[in-house]
Write an enzyme that holds these catalytic residues in place. Structure first.
Site, PDB file in Angstrom:
ATOM      1  N   ASP A  24       9.162   4.749  12.745  1.00  0.00           N
ATOM      2  CA  ASP A  24       9.803   3.815  11.792  1.00  0.00           C
ATOM      3  C   ASP A  24      11.291   4.063  11.533  1.00  0.00           C
ATOM      4  O   ASP A  24      11.754   3.942  10.385  1.00  0.00           O
ATOM      5  CB  ASP A  24       9.042   3.827  10.457  1.00  0.00           C
ATOM      6  CG  ASP A  24       7.583   3.424  10.611  1.00  0.00           C
ATOM      7  OD1 ASP A  24       7.164   3.092  11.735  1.00  0.00           O
ATOM      8  OD2 ASP A  24       6.852   3.453   9.601  1.00  0.00           O
ATOM      9  N   GLU A  72       7.074  -0.194  11.232  1.00  0.00           N
ATOM     10  CA  GLU A  72       6.214  -0.735  10.183  1.00  0.00           C
ATOM     11  C   GLU A  72       6.673  -2.161   9.877  1.00  0.00           C
ATOM     12  O   GLU A  72       7.878  -2.409   9.714  1.00  0.00           O
ATOM     13  CB  GLU A  72       6.291   0.116   8.905  1.00  0.00           C
ATOM     14  CG  GLU A  72       5.394  -0.425   7.789  1.00  0.00           C
ATOM     15  CD  GLU A  72       5.439   0.415   6.502  1.00  0.00           C
ATOM     16  OE1 GLU A  72       5.974   1.519   6.511  1.00  0.00           O
ATOM     17  OE2 GLU A  72       4.911  -0.093   5.488  1.00  0.00           O
ATOM     18  N   LYS A 129       3.025  -1.604  13.610  1.00  0.00           N
ATOM     19  CA  LYS A 129       1.898  -1.181  12.772  1.00  0.00           C
ATOM     20  C   LYS A 129       2.021  -1.828  11.397  1.00  0.00           C
ATOM     21  O   LYS A 129       3.114  -1.894  10.854  1.00  0.00           O
ATOM     22  CB  LYS A 129       1.849   0.352  12.674  1.00  0.00           C
ATOM     23  CG  LYS A 129       3.084   0.987  12.042  1.00  0.00           C
ATOM     24  CD  LYS A 129       2.971   2.495  12.100  1.00  0.00           C
ATOM     25  CE  LYS A 129       4.086   3.226  11.402  1.00  0.00           C
ATOM     26  NZ  LYS A 129       4.178   3.086   9.968  1.00  0.00           N
ATOM     27  N   LYS A 132       0.901   2.523   6.980  1.00  0.00           N
ATOM     28  CA  LYS A 132       1.728   3.724   6.990  1.00  0.00           C
ATOM     29  C   LYS A 132       1.378   4.587   8.202  1.00  0.00           C
ATOM     30  O   LYS A 132       2.249   5.155   8.842  1.00  0.00           O
ATOM     31  CB  LYS A 132       1.552   4.517   5.693  1.00  0.00           C
ATOM     32  CG  LYS A 132       1.852   3.714   4.423  1.00  0.00           C
ATOM     33  CD  LYS A 132       3.230   3.099   4.426  1.00  0.00           C
ATOM     34  CE  LYS A 132       3.505   2.324   3.141  1.00  0.00           C
ATOM     35  NZ  LYS A 132       4.689   1.452   3.269  1.00  0.00           N
ATOM     36  N   VAL A 157      10.620   8.723   9.902  1.00  0.00           N
ATOM     37  CA  VAL A 157      10.647   8.631   8.432  1.00  0.00           C
ATOM     38  C   VAL A 157       9.455   7.830   7.908  1.00  0.00           C
ATOM     39  O   VAL A 157       8.927   6.966   8.607  1.00  0.00           O
ATOM     40  CB  VAL A 157      11.961   7.958   7.969  1.00  0.00           C
ATOM     41  CG1 VAL A 157      13.145   8.802   8.384  1.00  0.00           C
ATOM     42  CG2 VAL A 157      12.128   6.534   8.498  1.00  0.00           C
ATOM     43  N   THR A 158       9.055   8.138   6.663  1.00  0.00           N
ATOM     44  CA  THR A 158       9.511   9.231   5.841  1.00  0.00           C
ATOM     45  C   THR A 158       8.487  10.361   5.896  1.00  0.00           C
ATOM     46  O   THR A 158       7.302  10.127   6.150  1.00  0.00           O
ATOM     47  CB  THR A 158       9.703   8.820   4.352  1.00  0.00           C
ATOM     48  OG1 THR A 158       8.443   8.386   3.813  1.00  0.00           O
ATOM     49  CG2 THR A 158      10.707   7.709   4.219  1.00  0.00           C
ATOM     50  N   CYS A 162       4.921   7.804   6.056  1.00  0.00           N
ATOM     51  CA  CYS A 162       4.414   7.418   7.383  1.00  0.00           C
ATOM     52  C   CYS A 162       4.254   8.601   8.337  1.00  0.00           C
ATOM     53  O   CYS A 162       3.344   8.605   9.173  1.00  0.00           O
ATOM     54  CB  CYS A 162       5.302   6.340   7.980  1.00  0.00           C
ATOM     55  SG  CYS A 162       5.126   4.787   7.069  1.00  0.00           S
ATOM     56  N   GLN A 202      -2.165  27.007   5.389  1.00  0.00           N
ATOM     57  CA  GLN A 202      -3.574  27.285   5.719  1.00  0.00           C
ATOM     58  C   GLN A 202      -3.771  27.417   7.232  1.00  0.00           C
ATOM     59  O   GLN A 202      -4.712  26.876   7.816  1.00  0.00           O
ATOM     60  CB  GLN A 202      -4.484  26.190   5.170  1.00  0.00           C
ATOM     61  CG  GLN A 202      -4.331  25.986   3.664  1.00  0.00           C
ATOM     62  CD  GLN A 202      -5.310  24.970   3.128  1.00  0.00           C
ATOM     63  OE1 GLN A 202      -6.526  25.148   3.247  1.00  0.00           O
ATOM     64  NE2 GLN A 202      -4.803  23.910   2.547  1.00  0.00           N
TER      65      GLN A 202
HETATM   66  N1  TIU Z   1       7.783   4.435   7.238  1.00  0.00           N
HETATM   67  C1  TIU Z   1       7.477   4.755   5.983  1.00  0.00           C
HETATM   68  O1  TIU Z   1       7.453   5.927   5.611  1.00  0.00           O
HETATM   69  N2  TIU Z   1       7.242   3.710   5.075  1.00  0.00           N
HETATM   70  C2  TIU Z   1       7.485   3.788   3.749  1.00  0.00           C
HETATM   71  O2  TIU Z   1       7.239   2.845   3.002  1.00  0.00           O
HETATM   72  N3  TIU Z   1       8.028   4.963   3.279  1.00  0.00           N
HETATM   73  C3  TIU Z   1       8.458   5.248   2.026  1.00  0.00           C
HETATM   74  O3  TIU Z   1       8.808   6.399   1.786  1.00  0.00           O
HETATM   75  N4  TIU Z   1       8.483   4.301   1.113  1.00  0.00           N
END
Ligand code: TIU
Length: 220
Positions: A24, A72, A129, A132, A157-158, A162, A202
């Protein structure tokens, strides 16, 4: 077999059986006019991921690794967007609404595109996709099994949204995940740090964590 220094211990992988997954890296998350910004986030927190990711992408291309870029987003008619997601955060300008980069999180709009610095090239997979996680409602697992992929180098990210969701999905499907700490980022630095610790804790409950420089030093 390539060994790379990582936490909680060295990660071993075979490049032919490993894919680079770039999650993303879209204008909707990195640009001040995108969806991430409409959620109230400081998008400049993500910019630092671009340069190291460019180096990793170049090395993966050189090594002939499978490269998968995810995006996304939703169909223009939003039929693949759950009402719960559409309504979340009670945004004044939300998914499907017009913004500075076109309709937010909608496929084909400017904001949905991957940032120019990391633009996919011919032969790379671009995977759309709706959620997430990159496995949910996509053919990602099929593509990976067809290419005998066993390990994933995960970037994008993030970190806690995701990236985390995808790493958890991959882990349950038997893929070994190596997350590059400087190639993943969050709007919320604390969540980035803790998100990485959750992966490696862990004994590597979800996977391994290292840096792009360690991966490149290992000869990717
Ligand atoms: N790609 C992804 O992480 N989508 C999000 O909406 N991330 C946020 O941190 N909002």
């Amino acid at each position: 077999m390539t060994d790379v220094a990582a936490r909680p211990y060295a990660f071993s992988f075979v490049p032919e059986h490993t894919a680079l997954v770039v999650i993303d890296m879209q204008r909707d998350f990195l640009d001040p006019g995108g969806f991430g910004a409409m959620l109230g986030n400081d998008v400049s927190q993500l910019t630092r991921t671009i340069a190291p990711l460019q180096r990793v992408l170049a090395a993966a291309r050189e090594a002939g690794m499978l490269v998968i870029h995810t995006r996304e987003g939703h169909r223009p008619d939003l039929t693949d967007c759950p009402p719960a997601k559409l309504g979340r955060a009670r945004l004044e300008i939300g998914i499907g609404d017009p913004g500075p980069l076109g309709r937010l999180l909608v496929r084909g709009e400017d904001g949905h595109g991957i940032v120019e610095e990391l633009a996919p090239i011919d032969g790379e997979v671009v995977l759309d996709k709706p959620g997430k996680g990159a496995f949910y409602a996509t053919d990602l697992e099929l593509l990976l099994r067809n290419r005998d992929i066993e390990s994933l180098v995960v970037t994008g990210v993030t970190t806690e949204v995701c990236v985390h969701t995808t790493v958890r999905e991959a882990n349950d499907r038997g893929f070994e995940c190596l997350v590059l700490e400087d190639c993943v980022g969050s709007y919320i630095p604390e969540f980035h740090e803790v998100g990485l610790r959750m992966i490696e804790a862990q004994g590597g409950i979800f996977g391994w964590v290292t840096s792009s420089s360690e991966l490149l030093a290992a000869g990717l």
